[in-house]
Scaffold this motif. Structure first.
Motif, PDB file in Angstrom:
ATOM      1  N   UNK A 134     -22.699  30.704   0.121  1.00 44.96           N
ATOM      2  CA  UNK A 134     -21.872  30.456   1.300  1.00 44.96           C
ATOM      3  C   UNK A 134     -21.251  31.727   1.862  1.00 44.96           C
ATOM      4  N   UNK A 135     -21.095  32.744   1.034  1.00 44.58           N
ATOM      5  CA  UNK A 135     -20.491  33.996   1.501  1.00 44.58           C
ATOM      6  C   UNK A 135     -21.494  34.912   2.195  1.00 44.58           C
ATOM      7  N   UNK A 136     -22.770  34.556   2.130  1.00 49.27           N
ATOM      8  CA  UNK A 136     -23.822  35.395   2.714  1.00 49.27           C
ATOM      9  C   UNK A 136     -24.204  34.856   4.085  1.00 49.27           C
ATOM     10  N   UNK A 137     -24.323  35.734   5.068  1.00 47.57           N
ATOM     11  CA  UNK A 137     -24.725  35.341   6.418  1.00 47.57           C
ATOM     12  C   UNK A 137     -26.227  35.130   6.487  1.00 47.57           C
ATOM     13  N   UNK A 138     -26.663  34.341   7.456  1.00 44.31           N
ATOM     14  CA  UNK A 138     -28.096  34.055   7.605  1.00 44.31           C
ATOM     15  C   UNK A 138     -28.904  35.315   7.894  1.00 44.31           C
ATOM     16  N   UNK A 139     -28.270  36.335   8.472  1.00 40.37           N
ATOM     17  CA  UNK A 139     -28.962  37.603   8.745  1.00 40.37           C
ATOM     18  C   UNK A 139     -29.019  38.509   7.519  1.00 40.37           C
ATOM     19  N   UNK A 140     -28.344  38.114   6.439  1.00 43.11           N
ATOM     20  CA  UNK A 140     -28.398  38.790   5.138  1.00 43.11           C
ATOM     21  C   UNK A 140     -27.746  40.171   5.133  1.00 43.11           C
ATOM     22  N   UNK A 142     -24.537  40.782   4.598  1.00 36.87           N
ATOM     23  CA  UNK A 142     -23.599  40.838   3.469  1.00 36.87           C
ATOM     24  C   UNK A 142     -24.317  40.990   2.136  1.00 36.87           C
ATOM     25  N   UNK A 143     -25.575  40.568   2.067  1.00 35.81           N
ATOM     26  CA  UNK A 143     -26.314  40.667   0.801  1.00 35.81           C
ATOM     27  C   UNK A 143     -26.409  42.115   0.348  1.00 35.81           C
ATOM     28  N   UNK A 144     -26.655  43.006   1.282  1.00 33.51           N
ATOM     29  CA  UNK A 144     -26.742  44.435   0.952  1.00 33.51           C
ATOM     30  C   UNK A 144     -25.420  44.944   0.377  1.00 33.51           C
ATOM     31  N   UNK A 145     -24.304  44.491   0.948  1.00 30.09           N
ATOM     32  CA  UNK A 145     -23.000  44.942   0.482  1.00 30.09           C
ATOM     33  C   UNK A 145     -22.718  44.443  -0.927  1.00 30.09           C
ATOM     34  N   UNK A 146     -22.985  43.155  -1.174  1.00 28.55           N
ATOM     35  CA  UNK A 146     -22.776  42.620  -2.510  1.00 28.55           C
ATOM     36  C   UNK A 146     -23.719  43.275  -3.520  1.00 28.55           C
ATOM     37  N   UNK A 147     -24.937  43.575  -3.100  1.00 26.91           N
ATOM     38  CA  UNK A 147     -25.857  44.275  -3.995  1.00 26.91           C
ATOM     39  C   UNK A 147     -25.287  45.638  -4.383  1.00 26.91           C
ATOM     40  N   UNK A 148     -24.740  46.346  -3.413  1.00 24.30           N
ATOM     41  CA  UNK A 148     -24.145  47.652  -3.698  1.00 24.30           C
ATOM     42  C   UNK A 148     -22.963  47.519  -4.652  1.00 24.30           C
ATOM     43  N   UNK A 149     -22.258  46.377  -4.594  1.00 24.94           N
ATOM     44  CA  UNK A 149     -21.112  46.146  -5.484  1.00 24.94           C
ATOM     45  C   UNK A 149     -21.538  45.718  -6.884  1.00 24.94           C
ATOM     46  N   UNK A 150     -22.830  45.394  -7.056  1.00 27.36           N
ATOM     47  CA  UNK A 150     -23.314  45.039  -8.387  1.00 27.36           C
ATOM     48  C   UNK A 150     -24.004  43.702  -8.495  1.00 27.36           C
ATOM     49  N   UNK A 151     -24.108  42.936  -7.403  1.00 25.90           N
ATOM     50  CA  UNK A 151     -24.768  41.639  -7.457  1.00 25.90           C
ATOM     51  C   UNK A 151     -26.232  41.812  -7.857  1.00 25.90           C
ATOM     52  N   UNK A 152     -26.632  41.122  -8.918  1.00 22.41           N
ATOM     53  CA  UNK A 152     -28.021  41.226  -9.394  1.00 22.41           C
ATOM     54  C   UNK A 152     -28.650  39.863  -9.661  1.00 22.41           C
ATOM     55  N   UNK A 161     -24.997  21.545   0.482  1.00 18.48           N
ATOM     56  CA  UNK A 161     -25.951  22.181   1.378  1.00 18.48           C
ATOM     57  C   UNK A 161     -25.321  23.396   2.056  1.00 18.48           C
ATOM     58  N   UNK A 162     -26.171  24.360   2.377  1.00 23.94           N
ATOM     59  CA  UNK A 162     -25.701  25.507   3.149  1.00 23.94           C
ATOM     60  C   UNK A 162     -26.817  25.984   4.066  1.00 23.94           C
ATOM     61  N   UNK A 163     -26.649  27.126   4.655  1.00 20.18           N
ATOM     62  CA  UNK A 163     -27.609  27.614   5.646  1.00 20.18           C
ATOM     63  C   UNK A 163     -28.955  27.955   5.011  1.00 20.18           C
ATOM     64  N   UNK A 187     -36.001  30.900   2.997  1.00 27.11           N
ATOM     65  CA  UNK A 187     -37.237  31.636   2.693  1.00 27.11           C
ATOM     66  C   UNK A 187     -37.011  33.138   2.878  1.00 27.11           C
ATOM     67  N   UNK A 188     -36.273  33.505   3.927  1.00 29.12           N
ATOM     68  CA  UNK A 188     -35.976  34.924   4.157  1.00 29.12           C
ATOM     69  C   UNK A 188     -35.111  35.478   3.029  1.00 29.12           C
ATOM     70  N   UNK A 189     -34.163  34.681   2.545  1.00 29.52           N
ATOM     71  CA  UNK A 189     -33.316  35.106   1.427  1.00 29.52           C
ATOM     72  C   UNK A 189     -34.149  35.377   0.181  1.00 29.52           C
ATOM     73  N   UNK A 190     -35.086  34.506  -0.131  1.00 33.46           N
ATOM     74  CA  UNK A 190     -35.948  34.690  -1.307  1.00 33.46           C
ATOM     75  C   UNK A 190     -36.740  35.987  -1.186  1.00 33.46           C
ATOM     76  N   UNK A 191     -37.309  36.210  -0.021  1.00 28.74           N
ATOM     77  CA  UNK A 191     -38.114  37.430   0.164  1.00 28.74           C
ATOM     78  C   UNK A 191     -37.251  38.688   0.036  1.00 28.74           C
ATOM     79  N   UNK A 192     -36.010  38.642   0.554  1.00 36.14           N
ATOM     80  CA  UNK A 192     -35.135  39.808   0.466  1.00 36.14           C
ATOM     81  C   UNK A 192     -34.670  40.047  -0.963  1.00 36.14           C
TER      82      UNK A 192
END
Length: 358
Positions: A134-140, A142-152, A161-163, A187-192
């Motif tokens: 829920x904290x991640x935008x559909x354009x992804x 925020x995913x890059x930012x959380x990854x930089x913070x350590x999200x693995x 349900x969510x987007x 599907x885009x989230x999985x690929x990223x």
């Protein structure tokens, strides 16, 4: 004592709640408290060397349904959450994880080499996970930012349900085939995640979503805290067909200690014997093999058997498995090596899966 790397816990949720009530999350984890399941002293006492620590946004409107006269229940899905407040909470939990790291209360790990180093040094090896995006935008972005913070590691959905996808309800008896699967954004989230090297967790997704990920992802299939539907037919558990796909991908299913996912009557009742846990391990191993089963306790997120009680009781499960014939080499795999193999694969570490000597 077997060192355990656990596939799922909600300690960050507990620390976040307590911080909002005025507690110090660093001192609570480092020094220990009497409530909850995980802190550094109890983890050390039970051989819990580390695990995937979830950022989870709670659903304030979720009310678990009471069983009917047949013991059946069906809790409606929690309502979807707005992104902005979800992002705020996720950032607060991520900040707690980072502050624990800076304080030396745990090590926030980004490689299996770091996890193994923590095991050697007796430091709790935490991996930042997101349970529901829920904290991640559909354009992804925020995913890059959380990854930089350590999200693995992340699960696209929790049981709402969510987007990105549709979640399974808490229902018994029920198939996990309860609704649609991934959205286009999913599907885009999985690929990223595949591109970045973020593990994808299928623990709360619908069966259709499970198969959508299976046909899209280049990673082994992972259900971090799910049990056998054949033994406890709740929507959250995995069918034998799903377990077959996990085996084929050389993925992993982590035993969930939640009593509602262990008991034949699917009740949340701490008076549940450890034998119920062993029975599920036996079934999972019979379906996917010893190389594809791990532990996914759901500590601090579920009612667990009172014989286990908290992280300090982890070795009671290990002893029970040993008593029914699991060899030490099997226990090494179940307790940590299977998870470390999966993480090395998802994180694109190549040959970083050497056998542990701990």
């Amino acid at each position: 004592m077997q060192s355990v790397f656990d596939g799922h816990n909600d300690v960050l949720l507990r620390l976040w709640h307590h911080e909002r009530d005025g507690a110090d999350p660093i001192a609570e984890f480092k020094d220990g408290i009497s409530s909850g399941h995980i802190d550094a002293p109890r983890a050390k006492a039970g051989g819990l060397a580390g695990g995937l620590c979830a950022i989870y946004i709670p659903s304030g409107d979720l009310v678990f349904a009471d069983p009917d006269r047949n013991g059946h229940y069906a809790t409606p899905l929690a309502a979807p959450l707005e992104r902005a407040p979800s992002l705020d909470i996720a950032l607060e939990m991520a900040a707690i994880a980072l502050r624990l790291d800076r304080a030396g209360a745990w090590k926030l790990c980004r490689t299996t080499g770091e996890i193994r180093d923590c095991m050697e040094k007796g430091i709790f090896a935490a991996v930042m996970h997101m349970e529901g995006c829920e904290a991640i935008d559909a354009d992804l972005v925020a995913l890059e930012t959380f990854y930089a913070a350590g999200l693995r590691s992340l699960g696209p959905v929790w049981s709402r349900n969510n987007v990105f996808a549709h979640g399974v309800p808490f229902a018994y008896p029920s198939s996990p085939d309860t609704g649609p699967g991934l959205t286009d954004a999913g599907f885009a989230l999985v690929r990223e995640c595949n591109r970045l090297g973020i593990l994808i967790d299928l623990a709360h997704i619908t069966e259709k979503g499970f198969w959508d990920v299976a046909k899209t992802s280049d990673q082994p299939l992972v259900a971090s805290h799910s049990n056998a539907h054949a033994l406890t037919p709740v929507a959250r558990n995995l069918t034998d067909k799903q377990l077959g796909a996990i085996k084929e991908s050389r993925g992993i299913v982590g035993l969930n200690y939640a009593t509602a996912m262990l008991r034949e009557d699917a009740r949340s009742d701490a008076n549940t014997p450890i034998e119920a846990m062993v029975r599920h391990v036996d079934h999972l191993v019979s379906r996917v093999g010893i190389d594809c089963v791990g532990l996914g306790s759901d500590f601090d997120g579920a009612t667990i058997p009172e014989e286990i009680s908290d992280a300090a009781g982890n070795q009671k499960l290990i002893a029970a498995l040993r008593n029914v014939g699991y060899a030490e080499a099997d226990l090494v795999k179940l307790c940590r090596e299977n998870w470390l193999r999966i993480l090395a694969s998802a994180w694109k570490e190549g040959s970083a899966t050497r056998a542990s000597q701990y």
